[in-house]
Design an enzyme around this catalytic site. Structure first.
Site, PDB file in Angstrom:
ATOM      1  N   TYR A 172     -10.568  -3.021   6.732  1.00 15.58           N
ATOM      2  CA  TYR A 172     -10.046  -1.669   6.930  1.00 15.58           C
ATOM      3  C   TYR A 172      -9.687  -1.390   8.386  1.00 15.58           C
ATOM      4  O   TYR A 172      -8.843  -0.545   8.660  1.00 15.58           O
ATOM      5  CB  TYR A 172     -11.078  -0.631   6.475  1.00 15.58           C
TER       6      TYR A 172
ATOM      7  N   TYR B 220       0.870  -1.174   0.000  1.00 18.33           N
ATOM      8  CA  TYR B 220       0.000   0.000   0.000  1.00 18.33           C
ATOM      9  C   TYR B 220       0.911   1.230   0.000  1.00 18.33           C
ATOM     10  O   TYR B 220       1.663   1.457   0.938  1.00 18.33           O
ATOM     11  CB  TYR B 220      -0.907   0.012   1.231  1.00 18.33           C
TER      12      TYR B 220
END
Length: 493
Positions: free
Chosen positions: A451, A349
């Site tokens: 998340y 990420y």
């Protein structure tokens, strides 16, 4: 004026007449009687015919006494000459036998234009400066009217007029326009995707509007983009350490100094193993994926130097192909056309590395706009301390990032994000966020992760009304993503 004979002498008895009219009409140049009588004043501007050209005398009044002997003096070469003058073909000859003055001036005759102006002036009575013929006050208005656009007879309703071409041509024109626009967007996006290291990343988005959003508002990068206020510890710093393994024998899976230790023992936490179905593939162990731990891979300070080292997985980069697609109500999603094994590294990420203060400001700007948040806190080592929270770094993947930026949330995910230190073990505030497959993933299956992993399932009564709604559709869906919109590891050592 100088001549061969002085004025008044016998050689210059004839008078010279100078015509100032430059008149071309012979009929309008009669010599007035006052000029013959010598009553006009002398003037300085003189004009005469060159003496080398025979002069022609203008006709005089019959009442004047002109003798034949005087006419013979016109061609007398001893006549006085005037210097610096231009010839005039109609300059009259001097009248004979006049002794009053040597030179006289002919009164200029009015020209044709002057005669017309005089006639007009005499025909108009009581003329003043405001007369319509002298000062036309409507001139400006007439010029404006001539330049004005013609007045429309009636308003035309354009909507009521049918198009002159058939519907098939309209569809073909719209289809051609959309095709050209779509091809340009795909070309722009393909050029951006070519900059990504590793196997190909392809988009399968057909909507021009969504494709434009994907192509115009995002830049793919291969590493962190450090912003103002983020200070890095150099990799060659004395605070950075490595293992004592050698490149000859490689790293020991159980004795490498880079491996983390168990909380209450000296045992090492082994994060990687050889894949059971593919001996050339190193994956994360099943036991490690179930725990909350950080991975320390060997770096440049290690004795192994990365050669024959099994603890070099994330640093080798992505090994699977990825595909960005349109999920519909959940926006873009990420999947792979390849089979992904459990524990296999997928990708990092990435984004802009900013300070917590900058992240708070960016979050406040989007608060209440119901837009997706791409802020990810690097809070693994952050404890409940204000100073440590101020030093915390945040990754913002909204404008810059990797393909994993399009990975959606699920309350029952098939991927897990793990903190990984690669090149620098000394910096506790900067590390990588790596995605690993939590289970075997079939080709074409959407890749998802939690998340806010570690969050317990909530009941409808505990759902925060201001939180982002979860759309994963799982049976045990928590109903919300995260209360403050910012993602984090949610796990402490």
């Amino acid at each position: 004026m100088a001549g061969r004979f002085p004025l008044g002498s016998g050689g210059n008895q004839n008078r010279v007449f100078i015509d100032l009219t430059d008149e071309t009409e012979l009929g309008d140049t009669d010599v007035p009687k006052k000029l013959v009588q010598g009553q006009l004043p002398f003037v300085t501007a003189l004009a005469y015919r060159s003496p080398t050209v025979p002069l022609k005398r203008k006709s005089l009044d019959r009442s004047e006494d002109i003798s034949d002997s005087s006419l013979s003096d016109v061609h007398n070469p001893r006549r006085a000459r005037l210097s610096h003058a231009h010839p005039d073909p109609y300059t009259p000859s001097p009248p004979p036998n006049r002794k009053h003055s040597q030179i006289s001036v002919v009164i200029p005759s009015p020209t044709s234009k002057q005669k017309r102006d005089i006639a007009i002036a005499q025909s108009v009575s009581n003329v003043n400066g405001m007369h319509i013929d002298i000062f036309p006050t409507t001139d400006e208005e007439e010029r404006v009217n001539k330049a004005a656009y013609p007045t429309s007879r009636a308003r035309v309703n354009r909507r009521s007029i049918p198009l002159s071409f058939n519907s098939d041509s309209v569809l073909n024109l719209v289809s051609l326009t959309e095709t050209n626009h779509l091809s340009k967007l795909r070309h722009t996006l393909d050029e951006k995707l070519k900059r990504i290291n590793g196997p190909t990343v392809t988009p399968t988005v057909n909507s021009p509007k969504r494709l434009a959003k994907l192509a115009d508002n995002f830049e793919f990068v291969n590493s962190y983009q450090y912003r103002a206020g983020v200070e890095l510890i150099p990799d060659d710093s004395d605070f950075n350490i490595g293992c004592a393994c050698t490149s000859t024998n490689g790293c020991d899976r159980f004795e490498c100094d880079c491996l983390s230790k168990e909380e209450d023992s000296e045992d090492r936490i082994v994060p990687y193993q050889i894949c059971e179905n593919n001996t050339k593939l190193i994956v994360a162990t099943e036991s490690f994926l179930k725990r909350k731990a950080i991975i320390y891979e060997c770096n440049s300070r290690c004795g192994c130097s990365g050669k024959r080292c099994w603890n070099h997985v994330v640093q080798k980069g992505r090994a699977v192909r990825l595909e960005i697609f349109d999920t519909g109500s959940r926006g873009f999603g990420l999947r792979s056309p390849d089979l992904i094994r459990r524990g296999q590294f997928i990708d990092l990420y990435l984004g802009e590395v900013i300070t917590k203060a900058e992240a708070d400001e960016r979050e406040n700007l989007t608060d209440g706009s119901h837009t997706q948040s791409y802020l990810f806190s690097l809070d693994w080592y952050v404890k409940d301390d204000e100073d440590e929270e101020k030093n915390m770094k945040v990754i913002d993947g909204r404008k810059f990032g990797s393909a994993t930026r399009f990975m959606n949330h699920s309350c029952n995910p098939n991927c897990k994000i793990v903190p990984v230190c690669t090149t620098n073990h000394a910096d506790e505030y900067l590390y990588n966020l790596a995605f690993f497959a939590y289970k075997d993933i079939s080709p074409g299956t959407e890749l998802t992760f939690d998340y806010n992993q570690g969050e317990e399932n909530t009941t409808p009564q505990k759902i925060d009304p201001e939180a982002v709604q979860c759309l994963c559709g799982e049976i045990k869906c928590r109903g919300q993503l995260w209360p403050n919109k910012r993602k984090g590891q949610g796990s402490k050592p």
